[in-house]
Design a protein around this motif. Structure first.
Motif, mmCIF file in Angstrom:
data_model
loop_
_atom_site.group_PDB
_atom_site.id
_atom_site.type_symbol
_atom_site.label_atom_id
_atom_site.label_comp_id
_atom_site.label_asym_id
_atom_site.label_seq_id
_atom_site.Cartn_x
_atom_site.Cartn_y
_atom_site.Cartn_z
ATOM 1 N N GLY A 1 26.826 38.866 39.888
ATOM 2 C CA GLY A 1 26.337 40.232 40.039
ATOM 3 C C GLY A 1 26.084 40.657 41.467
ATOM 4 N N ASP A 2 26.144 39.727 42.428
ATOM 5 C CA ASP A 2 25.893 40.078 43.825
ATOM 6 C C ASP A 2 26.935 41.061 44.346
ATOM 7 O OD1 ASP A 2 23.591 38.646 44.261
ATOM 8 O OD2 ASP A 2 24.560 36.982 45.299
ATOM 9 N N ALA B 1 34.401 34.817 46.268
ATOM 10 C CA ALA B 1 33.165 35.511 45.889
ATOM 11 C C ALA B 1 33.273 36.074 44.478
ATOM 12 C CB ALA B 1 32.854 36.620 46.889
ATOM 13 N N VAL B 2 34.418 36.662 44.175
ATOM 14 C CA VAL B 2 34.640 37.165 42.815
ATOM 15 C C VAL B 2 34.614 36.003 41.821
ATOM 16 C CG1 VAL B 2 36.332 38.257 41.292
ATOM 17 C CG2 VAL B 2 35.870 39.235 43.542
ATOM 18 N N GLY C 1 31.350 35.271 40.643
ATOM 19 C CA GLY C 1 30.723 36.294 39.824
ATOM 20 C C GLY C 1 30.276 37.539 40.552
ATOM 21 N N ALA C 2 30.690 37.718 41.809
ATOM 22 C CA ALA C 2 30.293 38.909 42.556
ATOM 23 C C ALA C 2 30.707 40.178 41.815
ATOM 24 C CB ALA C 2 30.912 38.893 43.950
ATOM 25 N N GLY C 3 29.825 41.158 41.834
ATOM 26 C CA GLY C 3 30.114 42.421 41.160
ATOM 27 C C GLY C 3 30.879 43.405 42.020
ATOM 28 N N LYS D 1 36.446 45.747 41.513
ATOM 29 C CA LYS D 1 35.381 45.149 42.323
ATOM 30 C C LYS D 1 35.641 45.281 43.818
ATOM 31 C CE LYS D 1 34.114 41.780 38.771
ATOM 32 N NZ LYS D 1 33.895 40.349 38.442
ATOM 33 N N LEU D 2 36.768 45.874 44.189
ATOM 34 C CA LEU D 2 37.170 45.946 45.592
ATOM 35 C C LEU D 2 36.782 47.277 46.219
ATOM 36 C CD1 LEU D 2 38.822 44.902 48.070
ATOM 37 C CD2 LEU D 2 40.835 45.970 46.995
#
Length: 452
Positions: free
Chosen positions: A222-223, A241-242, A245-247, A272-273
């Motif tokens: 979620g970060d 990073a994705v 789990g990066a949001g 997400k980009l």
């Protein structure tokens, strides 16, 4: 004795005085076999490199291996050598810290590495026995770099590096047809038959460096993450990073790299980009738009990103003050990106530094770090051996495709031209594969050879 800071500034200002150089002969004069010659990319002075014919390296120590190079590349870190920002380079030093190849010769003490097999080398050289090596923190090896200037500057030494000046041990690099690999049993990873060089090569540096940046700084599900620098390391840090789990991932850079990222970003994660072109910021009604103000606007409802990762480097001054101070030797690295990261992330956010910073910087906003509880993390030279087996397994399983950053293929004979093209960001260069006369046929789906 002068302070380490003053000594560094003086040395930089007068052009790297020879009295600080630990080895008084160049790599090829010390190591070469003049009965056999090879092509190699060598440093000729600030802003000047050349491909020359130079002696093939020979076995010097029992644990040495001579590797026939089948793939090498040019890294953004190599540009710091071209620009003369890394001290203690000698004319004729062979550059290049990322390479793979086939073993040609082995020393009498080599136990695991075998002639005729394919291997990728870590860009750092490790003993395998010291405190840090036993923890797989290979970039901090205590025995492979005895440079006294580095120890005085940093308060301790780091591992020796291939092709990265006498400041990091004076080892000849792999932008060549052959390279000597010391302590080879520790510093080579066998490449499986089902992994082509175009994927294995980048286990030398860029993949472990990008992965370490994400893991060491810590990206949680979620970060929202801001990545400063959209080169190959930044690109792969975004991918990793994705994977953590990066949001959202925001790349801070300019053209043509932002377009390159957008065209190569995995389709399943397009949502997400985001990109931020720092050169397009302008004055608005309420004042000047800055990288910091835009990141606040783009992330977490005005609070800013949870994480910022620096993948650019400290030598690129944006303003005249840092340009002047660096020119005069009053500082070695600009603090501009560091301040943007520290001020841009949310309170108690995390800022990781992976881009190369050589020495000292001025005007750093230490107050923001303290007052807002920012976690400022030096990611170090990535400990390649901590990660490369796991990353190789991901490549074999199809979970990681390093060729998504690969844009060009060149010949070793053109490596000097590639440096200048890469430095000038010509022809949308992102990451290159450089072949030698020993290279295998091009892997399907990778770029065709570009002849210069």
């Amino acid at each position: 004795m002068a302070t380490s800071r003053a000594a560094y500034a003086a040395e930089t200002a007068i052009g790297h005085r020879e009295e600080h150089i630990q080895q008084d002969v160049s790599n090829y004069e010390k190591e070469g076999d003049r009965n056999e010659m090879m092509k190699a990319l060598v440093w000729q002075g600030k802003q000047k490199v050349a491909v020359v014919d130079t002696p093939k390296p020979k076995i010097l120590e029992d644990g040495d291996v001579i590797l026939k190079v089948t793939g090498t590349t040019v890294c953004g870190s190599d540009l710091h050598l071209l620009h003369g920002t890394v001290i203690q380079l000698n004319k004729g030093d062979i550059l290049g810290h990322e390479f793979c190849g086939v073993v040609d010769q082995v020393g009498p003490g080599v136990k695991k590495v075998q002639v005729g097999k394919r291997y990728v080398a870590a860009f750092q050289i490790t003993c395998g026995e010291c405190f840090f090596c036993k923890q797989k923190l290979s970039s901090q090896c205590e025995r492979t770099n005895s440079n006294t200037t580095a120890k005085a500057m940093y308060g301790g030494t780091t591992a020796g590096l291939f092709g990265y000046s006498h400041f990091t041990g004076g080892f000849a690099g792999g932008q060549a047809e052959y390279v000597r690999v010391p302590l080879a049993d520790n510093n080579l990873l066998e490449i499986p038959d089902d992994v082509p060089d175009e994927k294995a090569l980048y286990l030398s540096d860029v993949l472990p460096t990008a992965y370490n940046a994400v893991r060491d700084t810590a990206v949680y599900p979620g970060d929202q993450v801001a990545i400063f620098g959209a080169g190959p390391v930044g690109q792969m840090a975004g991918v990793f990073a994705v994977g953590e789990g990066a949001g959202k991932v925001v790349f801070v850079d300019t053209e043509p790299r932002l377009s390159a990222i957008q065209s190569r970003w995995p389709a399943e994660h397009k949502d997400k980009l985001a990109v931020l072109d720092y050169k397009k910021l302008s004055f608005g009604v309420t004042g000047k738009e800055t990288v910091v103000s835009k990141l606040k606007e783009m992330c977490n409802g005005g609070r800013g990103p949870d994480v910022a990762i620096e993948c650019a480097a400290g030598e690129y001054a944006k303003g005249w003050m840092h340009w002047l101070e660096m020119s005069l030797g009053a500082e070695t690295d600009t603090s501009e990106i560091l301040n943007e990261m520290v001020e841009g992330v949310r309170n108690y956010g995390r800022a990781g530094i992976t881009g190369v910073y050589v020495g000292y910087t001025n005007h750093f906003n230490i107050g923001s770090v303290m007052q807002r509880g920012i976690r400022l993390i030096g990611n170090g030279q990535a400990p390649v051996m901590k990660y490369w087996e796991g990353l190789l397994a991901k490549i074999q399983k199809g979970e990681l495709d390093p060729t998504q950053m690969l844009s060009h293929r060149f010949r070793i004979e053109d490596a000097d031209k590639v440096y200048y093209m890469f430095d000038n960001k010509e022809d949308n260069i992102q990451k290159v594969f450089i072949e030698t006369k020993f290279s295998f046929p091009r892997a399907p789906g990778t770029p065709e050879l570009t002849k210069l």
